[in-house]
Each structure stands twice: as C-alpha cells, then as structure tokens.
Motif scaffolding. Structure first.
Motif, PDB file in Angstrom:
ATOM      1  N   SER A   1       0.990  -1.257  -0.049  1.00 18.14           N
ATOM      2  CA  SER A   1       0.206   0.036   0.004  1.00 18.14           C
ATOM      3  C   SER A   1       0.762   1.169   0.075  1.00 18.14           C
ATOM      4  CB  SER A   1      -1.015   0.066   1.136  1.00 18.14           C
ATOM      5  OG  SER A   1      -0.361   0.513   2.531  1.00 18.14           O
ATOM      6  N   TRP A   2       2.003   1.369   0.384  1.00 20.63           N
ATOM      7  CA  TRP A   2       2.843   2.355   0.398  1.00 20.63           C
ATOM      8  C   TRP A   2       3.510   2.446  -1.022  1.00 20.63           C
ATOM      9  CZ3 TRP A   2       7.899   3.076  -1.241  1.00 20.63           C
ATOM     10  CH2 TRP A   2       8.437   4.150  -0.895  1.00 20.63           C
ATOM     11  N   ARG A   3       3.835   1.428  -1.581  1.00 23.31           N
ATOM     12  CA  ARG A   3       4.131   1.510  -3.041  1.00 23.31           C
ATOM     13  C   ARG A   3       3.012   1.991  -3.922  1.00 23.31           C
ATOM     14  NH1 ARG A   3       4.478  -1.196  -7.704  1.00 23.31           N
ATOM     15  NH2 ARG A   3       3.034  -3.041  -7.045  1.00 23.31           N
ATOM     16  N   MET A   4       1.979   1.500  -3.599  1.00 24.55           N
ATOM     17  CA  MET A   4       0.465   1.911  -4.537  1.00 24.55           C
ATOM     18  C   MET A   4       0.561   3.226  -4.387  1.00 24.55           C
ATOM     19  SD  MET A   4      -1.164   0.377  -6.526  1.00 24.55           S
ATOM     20  CE  MET A   4      -2.350   0.951  -7.706  1.00 24.55           C
ATOM     21  N   ASN A   5       0.385   3.876  -3.126  1.00 26.40           N
ATOM     22  CA  ASN A   5       0.282   5.217  -2.880  1.00 26.40           C
ATOM     23  C   ASN A   5       1.189   6.208  -3.466  1.00 26.40           C
ATOM     24  OD1 ASN A   5      -2.473   6.345  -1.404  1.00 26.40           O
ATOM     25  ND2 ASN A   5      -1.887   3.913  -0.707  1.00 26.40           N
TER      26      ASN A   5
ATOM     27  N   GLU B   1       2.841   5.389  -6.409  1.00 26.29           N
ATOM     28  CA  GLU B   1       2.560   5.323  -7.821  1.00 26.29           C
ATOM     29  C   GLU B   1       1.083   6.130  -7.939  1.00 26.29           C
ATOM     30  OE1 GLU B   1       4.684   5.058  -9.570  1.00 26.29           O
ATOM     31  OE2 GLU B   1       6.129   3.363  -8.867  1.00 26.29           O
ATOM     32  N   LEU B   2       0.285   6.220  -7.119  1.00 29.85           N
ATOM     33  CA  LEU B   2      -0.926   6.809  -7.362  1.00 29.85           C
ATOM     34  C   LEU B   2      -0.631   8.478  -7.110  1.00 29.85           C
ATOM     35  CD1 LEU B   2      -3.546   4.721  -5.385  1.00 29.85           C
ATOM     36  CD2 LEU B   2      -3.600   5.476  -7.505  1.00 29.85           C
ATOM     37  N   ASN B   3       0.487   8.895  -6.616  1.00 32.02           N
ATOM     38  CA  ASN B   3       0.964  10.299  -6.334  1.00 32.02           C
ATOM     39  C   ASN B   3       0.219  10.820  -5.008  1.00 32.02           C
ATOM     40  OD1 ASN B   3       2.327  12.558  -6.989  1.00 32.02           O
ATOM     41  ND2 ASN B   3       1.271  13.563  -8.448  1.00 32.02           N
ATOM     42  N   ASN B   4      -0.169   9.825  -4.265  1.00 31.65           N
ATOM     43  CA  ASN B   4      -0.658  10.236  -3.023  1.00 31.65           C
ATOM     44  C   ASN B   4       0.593  10.663  -1.856  1.00 31.65           C
ATOM     45  OD1 ASN B   4      -3.172   9.927  -3.942  1.00 31.65           O
ATOM     46  ND2 ASN B   4      -3.692   8.211  -3.429  1.00 31.65           N
ATOM     47  N   ILE B   5       1.437   9.603  -1.999  1.00 30.86           N
ATOM     48  CA  ILE B   5       2.739   9.969  -1.211  1.00 30.86           C
ATOM     49  C   ILE B   5       3.754  10.664  -1.800  1.00 30.86           C
ATOM     50  CG2 ILE B   5       4.621   8.595  -0.190  1.00 30.86           C
ATOM     51  CD1 ILE B   5       2.715   6.572   0.761  1.00 30.86           C
ATOM     52  N   ARG B   6       4.033  11.817  -1.561  1.00 31.05           N
ATOM     53  CA  ARG B   6       4.829  12.623  -2.052  1.00 31.05           C
ATOM     54  C   ARG B   6       6.086  13.045  -1.416  1.00 31.05           C
ATOM     55  NH1 ARG B   6       0.725  16.827  -5.524  1.00 31.05           N
ATOM     56  NH2 ARG B   6      -0.619  15.373  -6.053  1.00 31.05           N
TER      57      ARG B   6
ATOM     58  N   TRP C   1       6.446  11.622 -11.287  1.00 30.67           N
ATOM     59  CA  TRP C   1       5.538  12.498 -11.597  1.00 30.67           C
ATOM     60  C   TRP C   1       5.928  13.897 -11.609  1.00 30.67           C
ATOM     61  CZ3 TRP C   1       0.808  10.904 -12.913  1.00 30.67           C
ATOM     62  CH2 TRP C   1       0.553   9.615 -12.364  1.00 30.67           C
TER      63      TRP C   1
ATOM     64  N   GLN D   1      -5.930  -5.768   0.673  1.00 32.63           N
ATOM     65  CA  GLN D   1      -5.079  -5.152   0.038  1.00 32.63           C
ATOM     66  C   GLN D   1      -5.644  -3.665  -0.417  1.00 32.63           C
ATOM     67  OE1 GLN D   1      -1.429  -5.694  -0.054  1.00 32.63           O
ATOM     68  NE2 GLN D   1      -1.721  -3.478  -0.199  1.00 32.63           N
TER      69      GLN D   1
ATOM     70  N   ASP E   1      -4.875  -0.118   0.651  1.00 35.78           N
ATOM     71  CA  ASP E   1      -4.456   0.789   0.008  1.00 35.78           C
ATOM     72  C   ASP E   1      -5.211   1.983  -0.056  1.00 35.78           C
ATOM     73  OD1 ASP E   1      -2.560  -1.085  -1.081  1.00 35.78           O
ATOM     74  OD2 ASP E   1      -3.876  -1.428  -3.077  1.00 35.78           O
TER      75      ASP E   1
END
Lengths: 255, 255
Positions: free
Chosen positions: A44-48, A50-55, A232, B76, B80
């Motif tokens: 979920s860290w990785r996914m976020n 890639e979702l540009n939520n974690i910057r 991004w 998951q 996420d």
C-alpha cells in the motif's frame, strides 16, 4: 509400578509432543500473519507512491526495502513497465497528425526511463538510505547503467516516425560526457537534444526546471506529443504535453 | 512364460506410473506458469490504470475480471485506500492556514469514494461487462450502497475542522433524493452542497463538468484545499486544487 511409570512417561511425552506441535502451528500462523500484514503495508505504500498520494519521501520505509527490492527486480516490474510502453505505442498509432516539419517532439526522462539505476541501488539499500547525490554521481561517471530494453525499443520507434526526441534529465551539466557515452554504449543515438541541469537550475525543483525546458521547446515551435518518465515531477506543470506516461519507480522521489 | 509376463506387466505399469507422474508434474508446472503469467498481465493492467497510462477503457479485460474482483474485495484494496486517507490526514495536519471565514473547502467524489458500488459490480461481472447506466441507476435507487468506512471517518474529521465539504458527483440530478438518503443512511451529514449533473451537463465529459463546478466554487471565493476521488477525471483540469488524492478503482473509467 514400573509399568505405571512407563505408561505415565508415555502419556507425558504424548502431551508434550502435542503441545509442542500446537506451539509450532501457532508460531507459524503468527509469522504468516505478520508477513501478510507487512506485505499489505509495503504494497500500500508502493501503490500510494504510484498514485501520487505519497510525495516528497526521502527514504523507503526501512521495513519495506526488501519488498521494494523484490518488486523492482521482479518480472512484475518488467511487465508493468512494458505495459506502459505498449500504451505509448497504442497512443502513437492513433493520436498524432505528424506534420513532418521537424517540429513534432517527444520527451524522455533519462534515469529509470532510458537507463536503469537499479545496479546502484542494489548496493545502496534500495531506497532505504537517504539519497547521497555525490555517491550516485560517482556511479554515473562509471557509465555502467544498463538500458531499459522496453524503452530502448520505443525510443527508436518514435525516432523512426520522424519525431524529434528530447531527453530532459535532472542530471547535472557536468555529467554530460558520461551521460552521452552511457546512452550511446547501450544503444541510444539520434536524439535532438539532451537537456541537463545548469548551475542556475540546480536550486530549482525538478518540476519547475522540466516545465521551463518544455516552455522553451514550445516557444521554439515544437508540438510535444508526449512525455514518458518515472517521476510525477517530470509530467507536472505547464505547458502540458498532449499525453503523459508514468513508469513505476518506488525507490526515490524527485520533487 | 507366465513369470516373464508378470515381470513385463510389472515393468510396464511402473513405466506408465512414472510417465503419468511426470505428465502430472509437467501439467502442474504449465498451469502454474500460465497462472503466474496471467497474474502478471492482470496486475500490470491494473497498475497502468492507476498510473493513468491506460485511459478510456470500457471494460476490464475478460481474462482479468477474476483478478480485479479479488483485488477490489481484498484486504489489499482496503489497505491501499486506508493509506490514501492517512496521507490526506497527514497533509491536512500541516498544510492549511484555515481562515475560519467559511471559505475553506474540500471536495469529495461520491461513488467509490464515499459510497461503494462494489455490491452492484459483484452481480454485474466486475467490470467485465460494458457499463449499463440504467441498470446501475436502478441499483442506486435502491439506496443500498454501503459507506467506505475509512472515507466516512475522514469526512467527519474534515467537517469538524470547519472546512466546508462539497460533494461533486457524476450522478444525474434526478437521483438527488436517492443519493441524499443513501448518504445519510450510512452516516454522512453536514455537507455544504451536493453537485449532481444537470441535463445540460450530461453531454459533457466528467472532467469538464467537474472542473466547471470547481471554477464556480473558486469564483464564489472558496479556497479548495484538496480533492479526493477514485477517478483521474475528478482531479484533472482547471482550476487545480492545492492537492489531489486518488483512491484505487480499476472496475470502470469515467473520462
């Protein structure tokens, strides 16, 4: 008496055996639960990312470096990148009324788009250590970065369509000859311009620097049909190209 | 003679047994390879949807509906989404000098952000069937959509900070009373405005319609601190909010 003792001992050993077996099963279940929960967390860290939520992250969470390493060296990373490249090809096959006036343009990032820095990060904690720019630059000077094969193929396909290719990198200007050598060694050639960060760009954010390069290109009359990059920040800001494509990269973040 | 026959039969059955065992192992390996390769393919499809590389898809690839179903009903997906919500909270804790003048604003999508449509898609091929708007709207009129718990919690946290909440949905205006009832039934209340698509908006792309709503809000003096939605089209276009947050959703695409 002796017979009773034998019976008691046999019974006790049966009990101990059974308790130990239960203990092992419980331990195994606990380990599986911890592993699954860590996997959920790191995915979920990785996914976020890639979702540009974690910057603006400076390091991969310490407990996730193994997970990120596993992903970035997996057939899944390869499949994810290849699919992105396929989508670029699909877009190009239908999108662009190329005018053949030498003003059709495409932008590529360099690191982790054309060249892979994974060999460097394999030796430097896979994102778990804070990025050491001088150590990374020393590695770049060794001109050993391999090509990302799927992008190499796309590079030549775009070039062969008569689209001009601009490489816009956040590498510093003093790395020019190393970068050119590395690119040519692994099969890239025929780009129109390689843009690197001059001294005055080094204090700008990557997003601003890259947008300014695009502004210059647009002012020179180029039609930017698309960008492909792994950050991004390579895709954001103005002027916007017609399409952007993001490759996966959860090792580092450039803002 | 009879002894030889017995020996030959024994040898033959051994051979057949061994060949069958090999055949089973090979079949098992082939099945595992096919399964892994399908998993890679479907995961890379999903990843590229979330990376905004795959756009305008009308259906989930038929061979991936099981995979997408598995993800969208998994721990998951929950992890996420929860991580995305945590990132909103982190951003809110440091971002915004709220002025308390009633002009601080936050935007939420409705479907698959506040309310889940998963119960509908469970019965309709999990994205593998082309979206049937009237069938989906019939389901919406049953007002049975459950809340997404993590977003429900965020909704109230934002409201309690004195930020005005705008719900901007691509649902049609005639669904207003059903939508309000559904939202209230599952725990949402206290929003400032619920924006639905009027007849004249129905022929606009979602991206344009949602950007126009934001433009109106900005013209009314609102400062939009952020948007959270499950579609890239909810986050794109002008005016841009200060931050955007994307929730995962690989069942359908609104452009």
């Amino acid at each position: 008496m002796a017979r009773n003792l034998v019976l008691i001992l046999a019974f006790a050993s049966l009990c101990i055996g059974s308790v130990l077996a239960d203990w092992n099963i419980l331990n195994q279940m606990r380990r599986t639960a911890v592993r699954d929960s860590l996997k959920n967390y790191c995915e979920s860290w990785r996914m976020n990312v890639e979702l540009n939520n974690i910057r603006e992250f400076e390091v991969v969470p310490q407990e996730c470096t193994d997970y990120i390493k596993k992903y970035m060296t997996s057939s899944q990373y390869k499949a994810d990148s290849e699919r992105a490249i396929e989508e670029v090809k699909l877009y190009l096959s239908g999108c662009c009324s190329l005018e053949g006036d030498g003003k059709d343009a495409w932008i590529f990032d360099v690191d982790d788009t054309l060249l892979s820095t994974i060999p460097y990060f394999k030796k430097h904690g896979f994102g778990g250590e804070k990025l050491n720019a001088s150590s990374l630059e020393e590695w770049m000077k060794e001109i050993k970065a391999p090509a990302l094969d799927h992008t190499l193929n796309l590079f030549h396909e775009i070039k062969n369509r008569g689209v001009k290719i601009f490489l816009v990198s956040s590498r510093k200007e003093y790395l020019r000859s190393y970068t050119v050598d590395n690119l040519i060694n692994v099969g890239y050639h025929g780009w129109t311009s390689l843009e690197l960060r001059a001294l005055e760009d080094e204090y700008k954010k990557v997003k601003q620097y890259k947008a300014e390069v695009r502004k210059r290109l647009v002012n020179e009359g180029y039609r930017i049909w698309g960008i492909i990059g792994d950050q991004w920040s390579s895709l954001a800001g103005h002027p916007r190209p017609k399409r952007t494509f993001k490759l996966p990269n959860s090792i580092y973040y450039l803002s």
